[in-house]
Design a protein around this motif. Structure first.
Motif, PDB file in Angstrom:
ATOM      1  N   GLU A 307       0.837  -1.213   0.000  1.00 32.49           N
ATOM      2  CA  GLU A 307       0.000   0.000   0.000  1.00 32.49           C
ATOM      3  C   GLU A 307       0.865   1.253   0.000  1.00 32.49           C
ATOM      4  O   GLU A 307       0.583   2.221  -0.718  1.00 32.49           O
ATOM      5  CB  GLU A 307      -0.918   0.000   1.225  1.00 32.49           C
ATOM      6  CG  GLU A 307      -2.069  -0.988   1.150  1.00 32.49           C
ATOM      7  CD  GLU A 307      -2.995  -0.714  -0.022  1.00 32.49           C
ATOM      8  OE1 GLU A 307      -3.387   0.460  -0.214  1.00 32.49           O
ATOM      9  OE2 GLU A 307      -3.305  -1.659  -0.775  1.00 32.49           O
ATOM     10  N   LEU A 308       1.928   1.224   0.809  1.00 31.64           N
ATOM     11  CA  LEU A 308       2.834   2.378   0.882  1.00 31.64           C
ATOM     12  C   LEU A 308       3.549   2.622  -0.447  1.00 31.64           C
ATOM     13  O   LEU A 308       3.856   3.766  -0.794  1.00 31.64           O
ATOM     14  CB  LEU A 308       3.875   2.174   1.983  1.00 31.64           C
ATOM     15  CG  LEU A 308       3.410   2.293   3.441  1.00 31.64           C
ATOM     16  CD1 LEU A 308       4.545   1.937   4.380  1.00 31.64           C
ATOM     17  CD2 LEU A 308       2.919   3.713   3.732  1.00 31.64           C
ATOM     18  N   SER A 309       3.799   1.552  -1.197  1.00 30.37           N
ATOM     19  CA  SER A 309       4.530   1.682  -2.462  1.00 30.37           C
ATOM     20  C   SER A 309       3.754   2.473  -3.514  1.00 30.37           C
ATOM     21  O   SER A 309       4.331   2.947  -4.495  1.00 30.37           O
ATOM     22  CB  SER A 309       4.887   0.298  -3.020  1.00 30.37           C
ATOM     23  OG  SER A 309       3.726  -0.398  -3.408  1.00 30.37           O
ATOM     24  N   LYS A 310       2.453   2.629  -3.291  1.00 31.90           N
ATOM     25  CA  LYS A 310       1.640   3.430  -4.218  1.00 31.90           C
ATOM     26  C   LYS A 310       1.985   4.913  -4.113  1.00 31.90           C
ATOM     27  O   LYS A 310       1.696   5.695  -5.020  1.00 31.90           O
ATOM     28  CB  LYS A 310       0.148   3.209  -3.934  1.00 31.90           C
ATOM     29  CG  LYS A 310      -0.314   1.781  -4.213  1.00 31.90           C
ATOM     30  CD  LYS A 310      -1.758   1.562  -3.796  1.00 31.90           C
ATOM     31  CE  LYS A 310      -2.190   0.110  -4.024  1.00 31.90           C
ATOM     32  NZ  LYS A 310      -3.576  -0.132  -3.550  1.00 31.90           N
ATOM     33  N   VAL A 311       2.569   5.282  -2.968  1.00 29.39           N
ATOM     34  CA  VAL A 311       3.049   6.664  -2.767  1.00 29.39           C
ATOM     35  C   VAL A 311       4.535   6.559  -2.410  1.00 29.39           C
ATOM     36  O   VAL A 311       4.893   6.487  -1.223  1.00 29.39           O
ATOM     37  CB  VAL A 311       2.269   7.388  -1.640  1.00 29.39           C
ATOM     38  CG1 VAL A 311       2.652   8.871  -1.605  1.00 29.39           C
ATOM     39  CG2 VAL A 311       0.780   7.208  -1.802  1.00 29.39           C
ATOM     40  N   PRO A 312       5.426   6.511  -3.411  1.00 28.66           N
ATOM     41  CA  PRO A 312       6.855   6.249  -3.168  1.00 28.66           C
ATOM     42  C   PRO A 312       7.489   7.154  -2.119  1.00 28.66           C
ATOM     43  O   PRO A 312       8.324   6.689  -1.327  1.00 28.66           O
ATOM     44  CB  PRO A 312       7.491   6.490  -4.545  1.00 28.66           C
ATOM     45  CG  PRO A 312       6.403   6.172  -5.507  1.00 28.66           C
ATOM     46  CD  PRO A 312       5.141   6.635  -4.845  1.00 28.66           C
ATOM     47  N   ILE A 313       7.102   8.441  -2.088  1.00 26.17           N
ATOM     48  CA  ILE A 313       7.728   9.365  -1.133  1.00 26.17           C
ATOM     49  C   ILE A 313       7.468   8.922   0.305  1.00 26.17           C
ATOM     50  O   ILE A 313       8.344   9.019   1.172  1.00 26.17           O
ATOM     51  CB  ILE A 313       7.234  10.824  -1.357  1.00 26.17           C
ATOM     52  CG1 ILE A 313       8.032  11.783  -0.441  1.00 26.17           C
ATOM     53  CG2 ILE A 313       5.725  10.962  -1.116  1.00 26.17           C
ATOM     54  CD1 ILE A 313       7.774  13.239  -0.732  1.00 26.17           C
ATOM     55  N   VAL A 314       6.270   8.392   0.572  1.00 28.98           N
ATOM     56  CA  VAL A 314       5.939   7.920   1.922  1.00 28.98           C
ATOM     57  C   VAL A 314       6.743   6.661   2.246  1.00 28.98           C
ATOM     58  O   VAL A 314       7.326   6.537   3.323  1.00 28.98           O
ATOM     59  CB  VAL A 314       4.425   7.641   2.051  1.00 28.98           C
ATOM     60  CG1 VAL A 314       4.106   7.069   3.434  1.00 28.98           C
ATOM     61  CG2 VAL A 314       3.631   8.916   1.809  1.00 28.98           C
ATOM     62  N   LEU A 315       6.793   5.721   1.300  1.00 26.76           N
ATOM     63  CA  LEU A 315       7.544   4.473   1.504  1.00 26.76           C
ATOM     64  C   LEU A 315       9.015   4.758   1.741  1.00 26.76           C
ATOM     65  O   LEU A 315       9.623   4.214   2.682  1.00 26.76           O
ATOM     66  CB  LEU A 315       7.380   3.556   0.291  1.00 26.76           C
ATOM     67  CG  LEU A 315       8.188   2.241   0.339  1.00 26.76           C
ATOM     68  CD1 LEU A 315       7.729   1.362   1.491  1.00 26.76           C
ATOM     69  CD2 LEU A 315       8.091   1.496  -0.989  1.00 26.76           C
ATOM     70  N   PHE A 316       9.609   5.625   0.935  1.00 25.95           N
ATOM     71  CA  PHE A 316      11.037   5.925   1.063  1.00 25.95           C
ATOM     72  C   PHE A 316      11.346   6.598   2.401  1.00 25.95           C
ATOM     73  O   PHE A 316      12.357   6.299   3.040  1.00 25.95           O
ATOM     74  CB  PHE A 316      11.497   6.815  -0.098  1.00 25.95           C
ATOM     75  CG  PHE A 316      11.504   6.115  -1.440  1.00 25.95           C
ATOM     76  CD1 PHE A 316      11.301   4.748  -1.529  1.00 25.95           C
ATOM     77  CD2 PHE A 316      11.700   6.831  -2.618  1.00 25.95           C
ATOM     78  CE1 PHE A 316      11.303   4.091  -2.761  1.00 25.95           C
ATOM     79  CE2 PHE A 316      11.704   6.189  -3.851  1.00 25.95           C
ATOM     80  CZ  PHE A 316      11.497   4.814  -3.928  1.00 25.95           C
ATOM     81  N   LEU A 317      10.475   7.501   2.833  1.00 24.82           N
ATOM     82  CA  LEU A 317      10.684   8.182   4.117  1.00 24.82           C
ATOM     83  C   LEU A 317      10.527   7.212   5.284  1.00 24.82           C
ATOM     84  O   LEU A 317      11.267   7.293   6.268  1.00 24.82           O
ATOM     85  CB  LEU A 317       9.705   9.353   4.273  1.00 24.82           C
ATOM     86  CG  LEU A 317      10.009  10.597   3.428  1.00 24.82           C
ATOM     87  CD1 LEU A 317       8.871  11.599   3.521  1.00 24.82           C
ATOM     88  CD2 LEU A 317      11.329  11.248   3.850  1.00 24.82           C
ATOM     89  N   VAL A 318       9.572   6.292   5.173  1.00 21.85           N
ATOM     90  CA  VAL A 318       9.380   5.280   6.221  1.00 21.85           C
ATOM     91  C   VAL A 318      10.626   4.403   6.334  1.00 21.85           C
ATOM     92  O   VAL A 318      11.105   4.120   7.443  1.00 21.85           O
ATOM     93  CB  VAL A 318       8.129   4.407   5.926  1.00 21.85           C
ATOM     94  CG1 VAL A 318       8.114   3.163   6.814  1.00 21.85           C
ATOM     95  CG2 VAL A 318       6.860   5.213   6.139  1.00 21.85           C
TER      96      VAL A 318
END
Length: 417
Positions: A307-318
């Protein structure tokens, strides 16, 4: 399993407890899901190649010592050094160049030379100055080193070619090294004793040694690629198999095969005898992850990551924050990498593999300078007689800047694809 059994009693309490939790949890999952217990020995093999890499690394470290490359490059520290700012970037450069080959051994090596300076001994900022100079230069060389385990593990997770990420990682490392040197200009006002400023040496010899080091590094990368393609192996295994024969070839080219074999075997015996912590931790972790893959539990990790991978900026920051937070809590970055690597598998297909690799490498290696339980920070704190958490705090801002630069570069490549 035999290695874990023999190493357990000799490992430190933190590693014992962590490994015990992984092994117990793995056995518990096997019983709950009725997995065949006869598979237990096979499950322990997952991280075997990582231990193998630790075993052969001393053979590459030894060629630097026998070839006197470390001593020659180290003379840069004392050439026309007028103030602590100049000494900072010379020391940082030494950590950067030698760290690629000498690995963790570069920390006491550079510390021993610099801390003897009277003005540093008497200064109130000695701990911060030395930890920043050594750990930052060391970290920045690792992000593109083919012998760094976290780099190899990332490549095996994302299935990206090392040559595809090398230009980005090298450029980022040089950029961040330059930024660190700019930050070190605040030490310019501290002037060194004129009587110890100049140490005569042949500049051509030093330059030749540095060029020779880089030539051998790129020849080593080429050799790893040949082994990988010819034998159809993953990157980490290819590096492990290439190190010893290439180190012997290197020793032959400088006519020092006999002293190299004598010295490297001595170092190898000493280093291998102190691998208990790594054996206990990583073989136990490998067992747990192998069992986890056989159960349905892995999907509970993979679903939120997808689910997070759909918004890369969120995934990368996490990913970036997770590595730093877990490192502060005692998790080794290799443990975090192994778990995150499994959780990322379904999501990886929808992301740019170069971007994902850059985030994983910069986020994991930011802990080399800021993780209080990381061996580099622990060693630095021991040399400085300082608290490892304080050493981490000296570098936490730069670690965040460094990992953020990696995240920004990854996002830029993700948006441009």
């Amino acid at each position: 399993m035999v290695s874990v059994a023999f190493s357990f009693s000799k490992s430190t309490l933190l590693f014992k407890r962590t490994s015990f939790i992984f092994i117990t949890a793995g056995i518990g999952i096997m019983i709950f899901y009725k997995l065949p217990l006869i598979q237990i020995p096979v499950y322990f093999n997952r991280m075997g190649i990582m231990i193998s890499l630790f075993v052969v690394l001393p053979f590459m470290n030894s060629i630097i010592r026998v070839g006197n490359y470390d001593r020659n490059v180290n003379k840069l520290l004392k050439f026309k050094t007028h103030n602590l700012s100049q000494m900072y970037y010379r020391g940082s450069l030494t950590s950067y160049i030698i760290g690629m080959f000498l690995n963790i051994g570069v920390i006491p090596f550079v510390h021993q030379v610099i801390e003897r300076n009277p003005i540093i001994e008497a200064s109130h900022f000695k701990q911060q100055y030395l930890s920043s100079l050594i750990l930052r230069g060391y970290t920045l060389c690792l992000i593109w080193s083919p012998m760094e385990i976290l780099v190899g593990l990332t490549i095996d997770v994302t299935h990206v070619s090392y040559y595809r990420i090398l230009p980005y990682l090298f450029t980022l490392s040089v950029l961040m090294l330059t930024v660190d040197w700019q930050l070190s200009k605040r030490y310019k006002k501290y002037i060194l004793d004129p009587s110890v400023q100049f140490v005569p040496f042949n500049k051509l010899v030093i330059l030749k040694n540095i060029v020779y080091l880089f030539i051998h590094l790129f020849l080593f990368i080429a050799a790893v690629t040949v082994v990988k393609n010819y034998l159809h192996l993953n990157f980490l295994t290819s590096v492990t198999l290439t190190i010893l024969p290439y180190a012997i070839f290197w020793a032959i080219t400088i006519n020092k095969l006999k002293p190299y074999l004598k010295y490297s075997v001595m170092v190898w015996e000493r280093k291998t005898a102190s691998l208990q912590n790594y054996i206990v931790l990583f073989l136990g972790l490998g067992f747990f992850i192998s069992v986890l893959e056989e159960s349905d539990l892995l999907k509970y990790l993979q679903s939120p990551v997808a689910e997070l991978s759909k918004v890369p900026i969120v995934l990368f920051l996490v990913i970036q924050i997770l590595f730093l937070l877990l490192a502060m809590g005692g998790f080794h970055p290799l443990v975090t990498m192994a778990i995150i690597g499994e959780a990322l598998q379904p999501a990886a297909a929808s992301l740019n593999p170069v971007s994902l690799s850059i985030v994983l490498i910069t986020s994991s290696l930011s802990t080399v300078m800021s993780g209080p339980y990381n061996i580099s920070v622990s060693l630095m704190s021991m040399l400085l007689k300082d608290n490892p958490y304080r050493v981490s705090l000296y570098n936490i801002k730069f670690a965040l800047l460094f990992s953020s630069a990696g995240t920004f570069l990854a996002l830029l490549l993700e948006w441009l694809q």
